[in-house]
Scaffold this motif. Sequence first.
Motif, PDB file in Angstrom:
ATOM      1  N   LYS A  10     114.898 -21.273  30.190  1.00 50.21           N
ATOM      2  CA  LYS A  10     114.328 -21.834  28.956  1.00 50.21           C
ATOM      3  C   LYS A  10     113.725 -20.735  28.104  1.00 50.21           C
ATOM      4  O   LYS A  10     113.951 -20.662  26.903  1.00 50.21           O
ATOM      5  CB  LYS A  10     113.227 -22.840  29.292  1.00 50.21           C
ATOM      6  CG  LYS A  10     113.622 -24.252  29.386  1.00 50.21           C
ATOM      7  CD  LYS A  10     112.348 -25.058  29.646  1.00 50.21           C
ATOM      8  CE  LYS A  10     112.515 -26.504  29.408  1.00 50.21           C
ATOM      9  NZ  LYS A  10     111.299 -27.267  29.646  1.00 50.21           N
ATOM     10  N   TRP A  13     116.357 -18.580  26.514  1.00 46.72           N
ATOM     11  CA  TRP A  13     117.019 -19.290  25.422  1.00 46.72           C
ATOM     12  C   TRP A  13     116.132 -19.343  24.182  1.00 46.72           C
ATOM     13  O   TRP A  13     116.596 -19.114  23.069  1.00 46.72           O
ATOM     14  CB  TRP A  13     117.414 -20.694  25.862  1.00 46.72           C
ATOM     15  CG  TRP A  13     118.101 -21.450  24.765  1.00 46.72           C
ATOM     16  CD1 TRP A  13     117.578 -22.472  24.031  1.00 46.72           C
ATOM     17  CD2 TRP A  13     119.404 -21.207  24.257  1.00 46.72           C
ATOM     18  NE1 TRP A  13     118.493 -22.891  23.095  1.00 46.72           N
ATOM     19  CE2 TRP A  13     119.619 -22.122  23.217  1.00 46.72           C
ATOM     20  CE3 TRP A  13     120.406 -20.299  24.579  1.00 46.72           C
ATOM     21  CZ2 TRP A  13     120.805 -22.172  22.508  1.00 46.72           C
ATOM     22  CZ3 TRP A  13     121.588 -20.346  23.862  1.00 46.72           C
ATOM     23  CH2 TRP A  13     121.784 -21.269  22.838  1.00 46.72           C
ATOM     24  N   ILE A  14     114.849 -19.657  24.381  1.00 49.87           N
ATOM     25  CA  ILE A  14     113.905 -19.698  23.255  1.00 49.87           C
ATOM     26  C   ILE A  14     113.835 -18.328  22.598  1.00 49.87           C
ATOM     27  O   ILE A  14     113.878 -18.209  21.374  1.00 49.87           O
ATOM     28  CB  ILE A  14     112.514 -20.163  23.723  1.00 49.87           C
ATOM     29  CG1 ILE A  14     112.544 -21.637  24.101  1.00 49.87           C
ATOM     30  CG2 ILE A  14     111.453 -19.923  22.662  1.00 49.87           C
ATOM     31  CD1 ILE A  14     111.316 -22.111  24.853  1.00 49.87           C
ATOM     32  N   ARG A  25     119.591 -25.645  19.525  1.00 41.76           N
ATOM     33  CA  ARG A  25     120.470 -26.534  20.294  1.00 41.76           C
ATOM     34  C   ARG A  25     121.775 -25.835  20.642  1.00 41.76           C
ATOM     35  O   ARG A  25     122.155 -25.756  21.801  1.00 41.76           O
ATOM     36  CB  ARG A  25     120.785 -27.814  19.526  1.00 41.76           C
ATOM     37  CG  ARG A  25     121.667 -28.758  20.364  1.00 41.76           C
ATOM     38  CD  ARG A  25     122.305 -29.861  19.555  1.00 41.76           C
ATOM     39  NE  ARG A  25     121.346 -30.885  19.186  1.00 41.76           N
ATOM     40  CZ  ARG A  25     121.583 -31.792  18.245  1.00 41.76           C
ATOM     41  NH1 ARG A  25     122.713 -31.791  17.575  1.00 41.76           N
ATOM     42  NH2 ARG A  25     120.671 -32.698  17.965  1.00 41.76           N
ATOM     43  N   VAL A 117     112.994 -26.889  22.367  1.00 43.43           N
ATOM     44  CA  VAL A 117     113.316 -26.799  23.797  1.00 43.43           C
ATOM     45  C   VAL A 117     112.299 -27.549  24.647  1.00 43.43           C
ATOM     46  O   VAL A 117     112.652 -28.227  25.602  1.00 43.43           O
ATOM     47  CB  VAL A 117     113.429 -25.318  24.231  1.00 43.43           C
ATOM     48  CG1 VAL A 117     113.513 -25.192  25.736  1.00 43.43           C
ATOM     49  CG2 VAL A 117     114.634 -24.671  23.569  1.00 43.43           C
TER      50      VAL A 117
END
Length: 139
Positions: A10, A13-14, A25, A117
């Motif tokens: 996470k 990705w952020i 997304r 997220v």
Amino acid sequence: MAEELEAREKWVWIYKSGLHGLCPRCGQGRMFKRWLKVTDQCPTCGLNYDFATPDDGPAFFSLCFIAFPLLFLVVWFEVAFSPPWWMHALVSVPLMIIPCVLALHPIKGWLVASQYVNKAQEAGTDALWAKLNARAKEE
């Protein structure tokens, strides 16, 4: 261990999508239509950015993590060299302003990606946000 891996994924990705201004997304479309203006929806996957409310967060983080440490450098410059006021205008003012302003875009992207997220919003505001977004779309 699985929760730890999921949290790391996470965070990566952020970091990737937010700091680069990409859709949180799909990771493809642009998050911003102008420098600090978040687009209405992703041109690639259609994500609606109504959830994006970083408010004063980018300015706060820019001041805390960039301006505050640079302030020590400016004070050192004053104490070590005792320059005239115009030297501070030429050196210190740009040194404080330029990095703070340049950091606003990636910080805002990071905050918007984090909101998406983590599905973040103020507690108990689901109905209020739905009503406000419906009213804004009618106008």
